[in-house]
Design a protein around this motif. Structure first.
Motif, mmCIF file in Angstrom:
data_model
loop_
_atom_site.group_PDB
_atom_site.id
_atom_site.type_symbol
_atom_site.label_atom_id
_atom_site.label_comp_id
_atom_site.label_asym_id
_atom_site.label_seq_id
_atom_site.Cartn_x
_atom_site.Cartn_y
_atom_site.Cartn_z
ATOM 1 N N GLY A 42 39.245 61.590 3.459
ATOM 2 C CA GLY A 42 38.511 61.870 2.356
ATOM 3 C C GLY A 42 39.523 61.966 1.175
ATOM 4 O O GLY A 42 39.348 61.563 0.206
ATOM 5 N N PHE A 43 40.389 63.169 1.280
ATOM 6 C CA PHE A 43 41.308 63.356 0.191
ATOM 7 C C PHE A 43 42.065 62.328 -0.197
ATOM 8 O O PHE A 43 42.498 61.828 -1.584
ATOM 9 C CB PHE A 43 42.197 64.621 0.704
ATOM 10 N N VAL B 3 35.505 63.730 -3.398
ATOM 11 C CA VAL B 3 36.020 64.580 -1.998
ATOM 12 C C VAL B 3 34.928 65.469 -1.629
ATOM 13 O O VAL B 3 34.870 65.858 -0.339
ATOM 14 C CB VAL B 3 37.201 65.530 -2.753
ATOM 15 N N LYS C 20 38.780 63.602 9.045
ATOM 16 C CA LYS C 20 37.912 63.295 8.067
ATOM 17 C C LYS C 20 38.420 63.731 6.765
ATOM 18 O O LYS C 20 38.230 63.268 5.784
ATOM 19 C CB LYS C 20 36.475 63.798 8.461
ATOM 20 N N LYS C 21 38.789 65.147 6.657
ATOM 21 C CA LYS C 21 38.997 65.877 5.687
ATOM 22 C C LYS C 21 40.420 65.099 4.847
ATOM 23 O O LYS C 21 40.363 64.768 3.824
ATOM 24 C CB LYS C 21 39.647 67.091 6.021
ATOM 25 N N THR D 274 34.018 65.669 2.494
ATOM 26 C CA THR D 274 34.492 66.592 3.007
ATOM 27 C C THR D 274 33.613 67.678 3.599
ATOM 28 O O THR D 274 33.682 68.291 4.440
ATOM 29 C CB THR D 274 35.792 67.248 2.514
ATOM 30 N N ARG D 275 32.637 68.015 2.717
ATOM 31 C CA ARG D 275 31.823 69.043 3.009
ATOM 32 C C ARG D 275 30.724 68.400 4.079
ATOM 33 O O ARG D 275 30.269 67.092 4.113
ATOM 34 C CB ARG D 275 30.892 69.434 1.658
ATOM 35 N N ARG D 276 30.343 69.372 4.943
ATOM 36 C CA ARG D 276 29.398 69.131 5.938
ATOM 37 C C ARG D 276 27.879 69.635 5.754
ATOM 38 O O ARG D 276 27.195 69.742 6.497
ATOM 39 C CB ARG D 276 29.962 69.728 7.359
ATOM 40 N N PRO E 281 34.262 70.316 9.413
ATOM 41 C CA PRO E 281 34.778 68.967 9.196
ATOM 42 C C PRO E 281 36.156 68.861 10.146
ATOM 43 O O PRO E 281 37.015 69.507 10.217
ATOM 44 C CB PRO E 281 34.988 68.888 8.078
ATOM 45 N N SER E 282 35.906 67.679 10.830
ATOM 46 C CA SER E 282 37.235 67.146 11.527
ATOM 47 C C SER E 282 38.510 66.910 10.470
ATOM 48 O O SER E 282 38.376 66.696 9.418
ATOM 49 C CB SER E 282 37.060 66.028 12.272
ATOM 50 N N ARG E 283 39.523 67.407 11.279
ATOM 51 C CA ARG E 283 40.780 67.163 10.267
ATOM 52 C C ARG E 283 40.920 65.807 9.649
ATOM 53 O O ARG E 283 41.413 65.614 8.633
ATOM 54 C CB ARG E 283 42.160 67.762 10.973
#
Lengths: 175, 90
Positions: A92-93, B20, A88-89, B24-26, A84-86
């Motif tokens: 997301g959070f 989350v 997106k991470k 975040t999970r792929r 996962p791209s940073r």
């Protein structure tokens, strides 16, 4: 006693949910998800919804999780590695915690607005007993009041099964 | 004393953890499991509301979530097969 059990179940549920998200292998996530469903079933039981707790254990911890484990074992999703791209991470959070903050804030606002109904005591005994038994009452409301939505869900399941068949067959034709 | 707020906060926390995970999970299967977490949290809110506001009625809505979960599970097992199979057989 009730308080201790409730907090224990809540802690177990949250920890297991965190493990579902954080575990790197899908099998571990599935096992943690079973624990989470079990703890939630205990909470349902405490809330007086015994039948739903039983259904949760039978259908979810039983059927659905076995299905998930079959899919994981058969397909080996670890062979497909995405990073996962940073961005997106982080987004997301950020989004998720914004949602959490909003939800908690709304509840706090409700409390300050003195919605005292929300803070009623919980006890399994205060729930009214149903005439004719719990299951019978449920069957009456499910098959009489909500008959049409109930039947529509069967069409939903039919569509899902057809979708699964179509997706799998397309794949075979490509090969 | 445990109030509805406690249960609703717990449900919110579980829902957010599921969110989350979905974002975040792929991994498709893990994403489905996180969706299950979110559905579970919503179920908890339904039962909480049913318990605290309509104590003489059954939380009927919860059953539709169980039905939906079954359908989505079966569809998911078919959909998951798509991206992986070509690599396995080639």
């Amino acid at each position: 006693m009730t308080l201790i059990v409730c907090y224990g179940l809540a802690t177990t549920a949250v920890t297991a949910a965190l493990l579902v998200v954080l575990m790197s292998r899908a099998v571990y996530s599935a096992l943690a998800l079973i624990v989470c469903f079990g703890a939630t079933a205990g909470l349902f039981f405490q809330l007086g919804a015994q039948f739903i707790a039983a259904v949760q254990v039978i259908v979810y911890a039983g059927a659905i999780m076995v299905l998930f484990l079959f899919v994981i074992m058969l397909l080996d999703p670890e062979s497909e590695v995405f990073l996962p791209s940073r961005l997106k991470k982080v987004s997301g959070f950020a989004l998720a915690f914004a949602v959490l903050f909003t939800l908690v804030l709304l509840q706090a606002a409700d409390r300050w607005a003195a919605v005292q109904v929300l803070t009623g005591p919980i006890a399994g005994t205060e729930r009214a007993s149903w005439p004719g038994g719990e299951i019978e009452t449920l069957a009456h409301s499910l098959f009489r009041d909500y008959l049409l939505p109930f039947e529509v869900t069967s069409i939903l399941i039919l569509v899902a099964v057809l979708g699964a068949v179509v997706l799998t067959r397309q794949n075979h034709e490509e090969e | 004393m445990i109030s509805a707020t406690h249960y609703l906060t717990l449900a919110a926390i579980l829902f957010v953890i599921g969110t989350v995970g979905v974002i975040t999970r792929r991994n498709v299967i893990t994403m489905f499991m996180c969706v299950e977490l979110m559905l579970n949290a919503v179920n908890l809110t339904f039962i909480t509301f049913s318990h605290f506001f309509e104590p003489d009625r059954w939380p009927d809505l919860c059953f539709f979530r169980h039905d939906g979960g079954r359908g989505r599970g079966s569809c998911g097992s078919g959909a998951d097969r798509r991206p992986f199979s070509p690599h396995r057989h080639s």
